[in-house]
Scaffold this motif. Structure first.
Motif, mmCIF file in Angstrom:
data_model
loop_
_atom_site.group_PDB
_atom_site.id
_atom_site.type_symbol
_atom_site.label_atom_id
_atom_site.label_comp_id
_atom_site.label_asym_id
_atom_site.label_seq_id
_atom_site.Cartn_x
_atom_site.Cartn_y
_atom_site.Cartn_z
ATOM 1 N N LEU A 173 0.826 -1.214 0.000
ATOM 2 C CA LEU A 173 0.000 0.000 0.000
ATOM 3 C C LEU A 173 0.858 1.261 0.000
ATOM 4 C CD1 LEU A 173 -2.862 -0.941 2.509
ATOM 5 C CD2 LEU A 173 -3.080 -0.576 0.043
ATOM 6 N N SER A 174 1.965 1.217 0.743
ATOM 7 C CA SER A 174 2.823 2.404 0.799
ATOM 8 C C SER A 174 3.554 2.633 -0.512
ATOM 9 C CB SER A 174 3.826 2.289 1.955
ATOM 10 O OG SER A 174 4.681 1.183 1.779
ATOM 11 N N PHE A 175 3.701 1.584 -1.338
ATOM 12 C CA PHE A 175 4.230 1.766 -2.684
ATOM 13 C C PHE A 175 3.237 2.534 -3.553
ATOM 14 C CE2 PHE A 175 7.608 -1.599 -2.453
ATOM 15 C CZ PHE A 175 8.619 -0.821 -2.979
ATOM 16 N N MET A 176 1.959 2.371 -3.255
ATOM 17 C CA MET A 176 0.926 3.077 -4.014
ATOM 18 C C MET A 176 0.824 4.533 -3.606
ATOM 19 S SD MET A 176 -2.121 0.213 -4.058
ATOM 20 C CE MET A 176 -3.224 1.358 -4.917
ATOM 21 N N PHE A 177 1.141 4.820 -2.334
ATOM 22 C CA PHE A 177 1.024 6.184 -1.818
ATOM 23 C C PHE A 177 2.401 6.672 -1.386
ATOM 24 C CE2 PHE A 177 -3.014 4.013 -1.069
ATOM 25 C CZ PHE A 177 -3.897 4.867 -1.717
ATOM 26 N N LEU A 178 3.259 6.875 -2.371
ATOM 27 C CA LEU A 178 4.620 7.330 -2.098
ATOM 28 C C LEU A 178 4.588 8.692 -1.414
ATOM 29 C CD1 LEU A 178 6.383 6.280 -5.420
ATOM 30 C CD2 LEU A 178 6.445 5.117 -3.206
ATOM 31 N N GLY A 179 5.467 8.848 -0.451
ATOM 32 C CA GLY A 179 5.468 10.076 0.329
ATOM 33 C C GLY A 179 4.888 9.852 1.715
ATOM 34 N N TRP A 180 4.220 8.701 1.892
ATOM 35 C CA TRP A 180 3.650 8.361 3.189
ATOM 36 C C TRP A 180 4.381 7.169 3.808
ATOM 37 C CZ3 TRP A 180 -0.435 10.947 5.605
ATOM 38 C CH2 TRP A 180 -0.991 11.988 4.861
ATOM 39 N N GLY A 181 5.583 6.913 3.315
ATOM 40 C CA GLY A 181 6.352 5.768 3.779
ATOM 41 C C GLY A 181 6.674 5.822 5.266
#
Length: 205
Positions: A173-181
């Motif tokens: 999921l964090s790959f989909m929403f980069l910047g929220w790692g």
């Protein structure tokens, strides 16, 4: 009376087989303390970004200098050391109370199974840092750590695989929403560890 003894013998045999094939002294409290260490580390990293004038949630627009990368790597290493030491302390304590050996053939098999995906993931993340793909490091650590947990389930408590599945899903999921790692990393290594550790502590107390 004979039936009762028969069931007791079966329970004893089952317990002996489980002890010989699985590392069952893993302490839930070690997960709690590892989670707390991860949350404290994530908070520190957030303030480091603030100090450097970096808005982490800008994602791929961020530029990390070499000194900042070194500081982040050192911070991650410190968190890892704290997690490992706390894990050893609580697990060794639980083993002594149960009269079990903490180091045997099962432990070695567990560590080898756990280490392969974990070391591979660590090297992969170092390559990401080398190529300055910083935004991909947090998702990658979650995924490889999750894979390591799922692999280790064969030689320890079966419940650990569920933590592994959650880490893998969170990493994807964090790959989909980069910047929220950083947020995903805090949830995965912090919150999930605390929740899982507390549940395991209560369940196997």
């Amino acid at each position: 009376m004979e039936s009762k003894n028969y069931h007791e013998d079966l329970s004893h045999i089952r317990s002996m087989m489980e002890r010989s094939s699985r590392f069952i002294s893993l302490s839930g409290l070690s997960g709690v303390f590892a989670g707390l260490a991860a949350i404290i580390g994530a908070i520190y990293v957030y303030f480091v970004f603030q100090r450097e004038g970096i808005d982490y949630f800008d994602g791929d627009r961020n530029v990390f200098g070499k000194e900042l990368v070194k500081e982040l790597v050192v911070t991650g290493f410190v968190i890892l050391v704290v997690a490992v030491l706390s894990g050893y302390f609580f697990t060794a304590s639980k083993s002594r109370k149960k009269g079990l050996k903490i180091w045997d053939a099962t432990t070695r098999r567990l560590l080898m199974t756990f280490a392969v995906p974990l070391i591979t993931g660590g090297l992969f993340c170092l390559l990401l840092l080398y190529h300055q793909l910083f935004i991909l490091v947090a998702p990658a650590t979650l995924i490889f750590y999750g894979l390591a947990l799922v692999s280790a389930e064969r030689y320890t408590l079966t419940d650990i695989k569920y933590l592994g599945y959650c880490q893998i899903i969170l990493g994807l999921l964090s790959f989909m929403f980069l910047g929220w790692g950083l947020v995903a990393w805090t949830i995965g290594f912090g919150v999930l560890h605390i929740v899982y550790g507390w549940i395991m502590h209560k369940k196997y107390k």
